[in-house]
Write a protein that holds these residues in place. Structure first.
Motif, PDB file in Angstrom:
ATOM      1  N   ALA A   1       0.736  -1.135  -0.027  1.00 60.95           N
ATOM      2  CA  ALA A   1       0.095   0.089  -0.087  1.00 60.95           C
ATOM      3  C   ALA A   1       0.738   1.259   0.085  1.00 60.95           C
ATOM      4  O   ALA A   1       0.459   2.236  -0.598  1.00 60.95           O
ATOM      5  N   GLU A   2       1.850   1.107   0.715  1.00 66.47           N
ATOM      6  CA  GLU A   2       2.898   2.427   0.681  1.00 66.47           C
ATOM      7  C   GLU A   2       3.479   2.530  -0.431  1.00 66.47           C
ATOM      8  O   GLU A   2       3.683   3.839  -0.917  1.00 66.47           O
ATOM      9  N   ALA A   3       3.819   1.577  -1.303  1.00 69.61           N
ATOM     10  CA  ALA A   3       4.477   1.668  -2.624  1.00 69.61           C
ATOM     11  C   ALA A   3       3.351   2.187  -3.713  1.00 69.61           C
ATOM     12  O   ALA A   3       3.492   3.174  -4.513  1.00 69.61           O
ATOM     13  N   ILE A   4       1.975   1.742  -3.426  1.00 72.32           N
ATOM     14  CA  ILE A   4       1.099   2.212  -4.200  1.00 72.32           C
ATOM     15  C   ILE A   4       1.020   3.768  -4.201  1.00 72.32           C
ATOM     16  O   ILE A   4       0.752   4.564  -5.127  1.00 72.32           O
ATOM     17  N   LEU A   5       0.659   4.216  -2.913  1.00 70.24           N
ATOM     18  CA  LEU A   5       0.499   5.454  -2.634  1.00 70.24           C
ATOM     19  C   LEU A   5       1.710   6.603  -2.994  1.00 70.24           C
ATOM     20  O   LEU A   5       1.570   7.746  -3.471  1.00 70.24           O
ATOM     21  N   GLU A   6       2.913   6.312  -2.494  1.00 64.26           N
ATOM     22  CA  GLU A   6       4.148   6.636  -3.043  1.00 64.26           C
ATOM     23  C   GLU A   6       4.123   7.189  -4.450  1.00 64.26           C
ATOM     24  O   GLU A   6       4.450   8.054  -4.982  1.00 64.26           O
ATOM     25  N   ALA A   7       3.706   6.001  -5.382  1.00 61.93           N
ATOM     26  CA  ALA A   7       3.672   6.292  -6.759  1.00 61.93           C
ATOM     27  C   ALA A   7       2.482   7.228  -7.234  1.00 61.93           C
ATOM     28  O   ALA A   7       3.027   8.150  -8.296  1.00 61.93           O
TER      29      ALA A   7
ATOM     30  N   LEU B   1      -5.507   9.013  -3.342  1.00 66.32           N
ATOM     31  CA  LEU B   1      -4.778   9.241  -1.900  1.00 66.32           C
ATOM     32  C   LEU B   1      -5.485   9.293  -0.718  1.00 66.32           C
ATOM     33  O   LEU B   1      -4.798   9.389   0.345  1.00 66.32           O
ATOM     34  N   SER B   2      -7.091   9.064  -0.833  1.00 59.19           N
ATOM     35  CA  SER B   2      -7.723   9.146   0.564  1.00 59.19           C
ATOM     36  C   SER B   2      -7.246   7.653   1.229  1.00 59.19           C
ATOM     37  O   SER B   2      -7.746   7.637   2.592  1.00 59.19           O
ATOM     38  N   HIS B   3      -6.611   6.666   0.573  1.00 57.79           N
ATOM     39  CA  HIS B   3      -6.428   5.518   1.256  1.00 57.79           C
ATOM     40  C   HIS B   3      -5.236   5.634   2.091  1.00 57.79           C
ATOM     41  O   HIS B   3      -5.077   4.577   2.901  1.00 57.79           O
ATOM     42  N   ILE B   4      -4.558   6.918   2.270  1.00 60.91           N
ATOM     43  CA  ILE B   4      -3.519   7.228   3.105  1.00 60.91           C
ATOM     44  C   ILE B   4      -3.975   6.943   4.361  1.00 60.91           C
ATOM     45  O   ILE B   4      -3.755   6.371   5.662  1.00 60.91           O
ATOM     46  N   ARG B   5      -5.531   7.585   4.741  1.00 62.30           N
ATOM     47  CA  ARG B   5      -6.175   7.544   6.183  1.00 62.30           C
ATOM     48  C   ARG B   5      -6.462   6.016   6.623  1.00 62.30           C
ATOM     49  O   ARG B   5      -6.485   5.731   7.802  1.00 62.30           O
ATOM     50  N   SER B   6      -6.275   5.034   5.644  1.00 61.36           N
ATOM     51  CA  SER B   6      -6.694   3.683   6.082  1.00 61.36           C
ATOM     52  C   SER B   6      -5.252   3.058   6.739  1.00 61.36           C
ATOM     53  O   SER B   6      -5.371   1.801   7.234  1.00 61.36           O
ATOM     54  N   LEU B   7      -3.999   3.579   6.465  1.00 55.40           N
ATOM     55  CA  LEU B   7      -3.037   2.957   6.967  1.00 55.40           C
ATOM     56  C   LEU B   7      -2.701   3.087   8.325  1.00 55.40           C
ATOM     57  O   LEU B   7      -3.019   4.123   8.934  1.00 55.40           O
ATOM     58  N   ASN B   8      -1.986   2.324   9.101  1.00 56.78           N
ATOM     59  CA  ASN B   8      -1.624   2.389  10.248  1.00 56.78           C
ATOM     60  C   ASN B   8      -0.327   3.406  10.426  1.00 56.78           C
ATOM     61  O   ASN B   8       0.363   3.581   9.558  1.00 56.78           O
TER      62      ASN B   8
ATOM     63  N   PRO C   1       3.777   3.837  11.466  1.00 57.22           N
ATOM     64  CA  PRO C   1       4.086   5.293  11.093  1.00 57.22           C
ATOM     65  C   PRO C   1       3.800   5.634   9.501  1.00 57.22           C
ATOM     66  O   PRO C   1       4.067   6.740   9.093  1.00 57.22           O
ATOM     67  N   LEU C   2       3.339   4.657   8.814  1.00 54.85           N
ATOM     68  CA  LEU C   2       3.029   5.027   7.256  1.00 54.85           C
ATOM     69  C   LEU C   2       2.337   6.088   7.098  1.00 54.85           C
ATOM     70  O   LEU C   2       2.410   6.893   6.133  1.00 54.85           O
ATOM     71  N   ARG C   3       0.965   6.074   7.983  1.00 60.16           N
ATOM     72  CA  ARG C   3       0.017   7.189   7.624  1.00 60.16           C
ATOM     73  C   ARG C   3       0.787   8.458   7.740  1.00 60.16           C
ATOM     74  O   ARG C   3       0.517   9.373   6.758  1.00 60.16           O
ATOM     75  N   THR C   4       1.527   8.807   8.917  1.00 59.69           N
ATOM     76  CA  THR C   4       2.328  10.034   9.087  1.00 59.69           C
ATOM     77  C   THR C   4       3.256  10.277   7.822  1.00 59.69           C
ATOM     78  O   THR C   4       3.421  11.250   7.273  1.00 59.69           O
ATOM     79  N   ARG C   5       3.980   9.207   7.475  1.00 58.16           N
ATOM     80  CA  ARG C   5       4.983   9.313   6.518  1.00 58.16           C
ATOM     81  C   ARG C   5       4.325   9.647   4.977  1.00 58.16           C
ATOM     82  O   ARG C   5       4.914  10.599   4.457  1.00 58.16           O
ATOM     83  N   LEU C   6       3.411   9.173   4.728  1.00 59.67           N
ATOM     84  CA  LEU C   6       2.619   9.239   3.422  1.00 59.67           C
ATOM     85  C   LEU C   6       2.168  10.781   3.255  1.00 59.67           C
ATOM     86  O   LEU C   6       1.989  11.603   2.502  1.00 59.67           O
ATOM     87  N   SER C   7       1.273  11.045   4.529  1.00 65.20           N
ATOM     88  CA  SER C   7       0.711  12.496   4.799  1.00 65.20           C
ATOM     89  C   SER C   7       1.869  13.490   4.716  1.00 65.20           C
ATOM     90  O   SER C   7       1.597  14.488   4.124  1.00 65.20           O
ATOM     91  N   ASP C   8       3.158  13.189   5.183  1.00 68.39           N
ATOM     92  CA  ASP C   8       3.853  14.187   5.000  1.00 68.39           C
ATOM     93  C   ASP C   8       4.383  14.485   3.495  1.00 68.39           C
ATOM     94  O   ASP C   8       4.728  15.793   3.116  1.00 68.39           O
ATOM     95  N   GLN C   9       4.523  13.391   2.818  1.00 72.06           N
ATOM     96  CA  GLN C   9       4.827  13.784   1.563  1.00 72.06           C
ATOM     97  C   GLN C   9       3.755  14.297   0.831  1.00 72.06           C
ATOM     98  O   GLN C   9       4.120  15.130  -0.143  1.00 72.06           O
TER      99      GLN C   9
END
Length: 408
Positions: free
Chosen positions: A63-69, A116-123, A125-133
């Motif tokens: 999921a992190e790779a998907i959202l970072e892409a 990108l709304s799927h960021i909210r579904s992550l636990n 520290p991934l949620r914060t890391r992707l939110s920061d991006q």
């Protein structure tokens, strides 16, 4: 292994990894984070689950790779926009490049892009890391509107939020258009974003509306209504997966068992929240139709009442991102109901164009943008709470009425 052999192996690895990300992106967009499993990803590309875990050991990492892409692809669009000379050119480049990306996805010339709304579904520290991006990208776009004037930062934040959310939501309503229409749509889309819908000489002119109680809550017990209110806020804040039954029950200081005593499942709760949300939108629209004045004033009245609900109400509209929690057949019905609300706004705009209180715009596109702008307003609660309610509503609504670049 020779250097050539290493390069070929790396190339095969990257191609397979990209294939996995593309398949997983389609699944997460269709089924949500909960429904996107490693087993389903493997089945989609005819591999076994063990092969997937060679590239992504856990679902969260995929999921992190998907959202970072996805963030990277939108950053490349911002790269293009930053090269344009004027605010309108930057905005139009954002619109056109985004629609071009969606066109390439539909035609199969580009892989799907994750919502990108799927960021909210992550636990964490991934949620914060992707939110920061995402925040880094957001700030880049905000500079399009700040014009080196710190006093405009408050407005520029709202403008950037509306622009990006409208771009993300466009993929939903663009399905109604053929690829050959995308260039025209991009121009009409840009015009409404840039200059708003208000006719010449018209400004923000809301009337106070007294909204009736929705039929959907009549007859419900106080606890059921409380669950609906708590669920809408919790799902909006944490996404479907993050809004656990435990968390919703904790908001009300009741037990998990109490939840299941009143409601059969969390999916039923989501559907009930959507029913309540669309009932509130419909009531605001109907109440606005009954007031005195032209159709611009009627539009302002319904927008003002719904923004007050989104910024300060205890029962806000459920974000459309919760659609991913619903089964596809149920989701289709909810989307059609949203489209009916949009068509009603289109009718108001058409009548306003006829009487010249609304400028000559594409009413179908503008109506979808109004719905998206109202729906996403919930995320601006912190922005709104540091302002007087009347001023916050007027400032945010000005993006609909006057546009992002009003000094034309």
């Amino acid at each position: 292994m020779t250097e050539t052999g290493l390069s070929a192996a790396a190339s095969r690895y990257d191609r397979k990894r990209d294939q996995i990300i593309a398949a997983a992106t389609e699944l997460i967009n269709e089924l949500g984070y909960k429904g996107m499993t490693l087993t389903k990803v493997a089945q989609a590309i005819e591999l076994n689950t063990t092969s997937i875990t060679y590239y992504f050991k856990r679902k969260e990492l995929l999921a992190e790779a998907i959202l970072e892409a996805a963030i990277e692809r939108y950053n490349r669009i911002v790269d293009q926009a930053e090269l344009e000379p004027t605010p309108f050119d930057k905005l139009h480049r954002m619109v056109w490049a985004t629609l071009e990306q969606f066109a390439q996805i539909r035609s199969g010339d580009a892989p799907p892009v994750a919502n990108l709304s799927h960021i909210r579904s992550l636990n964490e520290p991934l949620r914060t890391r992707l939110s920061d991006q995402y925040i880094v990208m957001f700030r880049r776009v905000r500079r399009f509107f700040e014009e080196d004037d710190g006093s405009r930062k408050h407005l520029a934040t709202a403008q950037t939020h509306v622009l990006l959310e409208n771009l993300f939501w466009a993929q939903a309503w663009l399905r109604r258009y053929s690829l050959g229409d995308f260039e025209r749509v991009a121009h009409r889309f840009s015009e409404v974003l840039a200059y708003g819908v208000s006719g010449a000489g018209r400004d923000w002119d809301p009337a106070l509306l007294a909204l009736e109680e929705p039929e959907t809550v009549k007859g419900l017990g106080d606890m059921n209504i409380a669950f609906l209110k708590a669920a809408a806020i919790t799902i909006n804040d944490w996404g479907y997966r993050g809004a656990s039954v435990d968390r919703i029950a904790a908001e009300l200081s009741v037990t998990k068992g109490s939840f299941y005593h009143h409601l059969q499942s969390k999916d039923d709760l989501v559907l009930a929240c959507f029913d309540l949300s669309y009932a509130r939108v419909s009531l605001a629209q109907r109440a606005a139709e009954r007031i005195e004045g032209d159709h611009h004033r009627k539009l302002c009245a319904s927008v003002a009442s719904l923004l007050e609900l989104q910024f300060y109400g205890d029962s806000p509209l459920l974000r459309t991102t919760a659609l991913y929690a619903l089964p596809p057949d149920v989701r289709a019905g909810v989307i059609e109901r949203s489209n009916r609300m949009a068509r009603r706004y289109a009718g108001v705009l058409i009548d306003g164009i006829t009487e010249s209180s609304i400028k000559a715009i594409d009413p179908l596109i503008a109506a979808q943008m109004i719905m998206a702008t109202l729906n996403t307003a919930y995320e601006m609660r912190r922005w709104a709470e540091v302002q007087a309610p009347e001023q916050a509503i007027k400032t945010y609504a000005s993006i609909i009425t006057r546009g992002l670049i009003p000094n034309r």
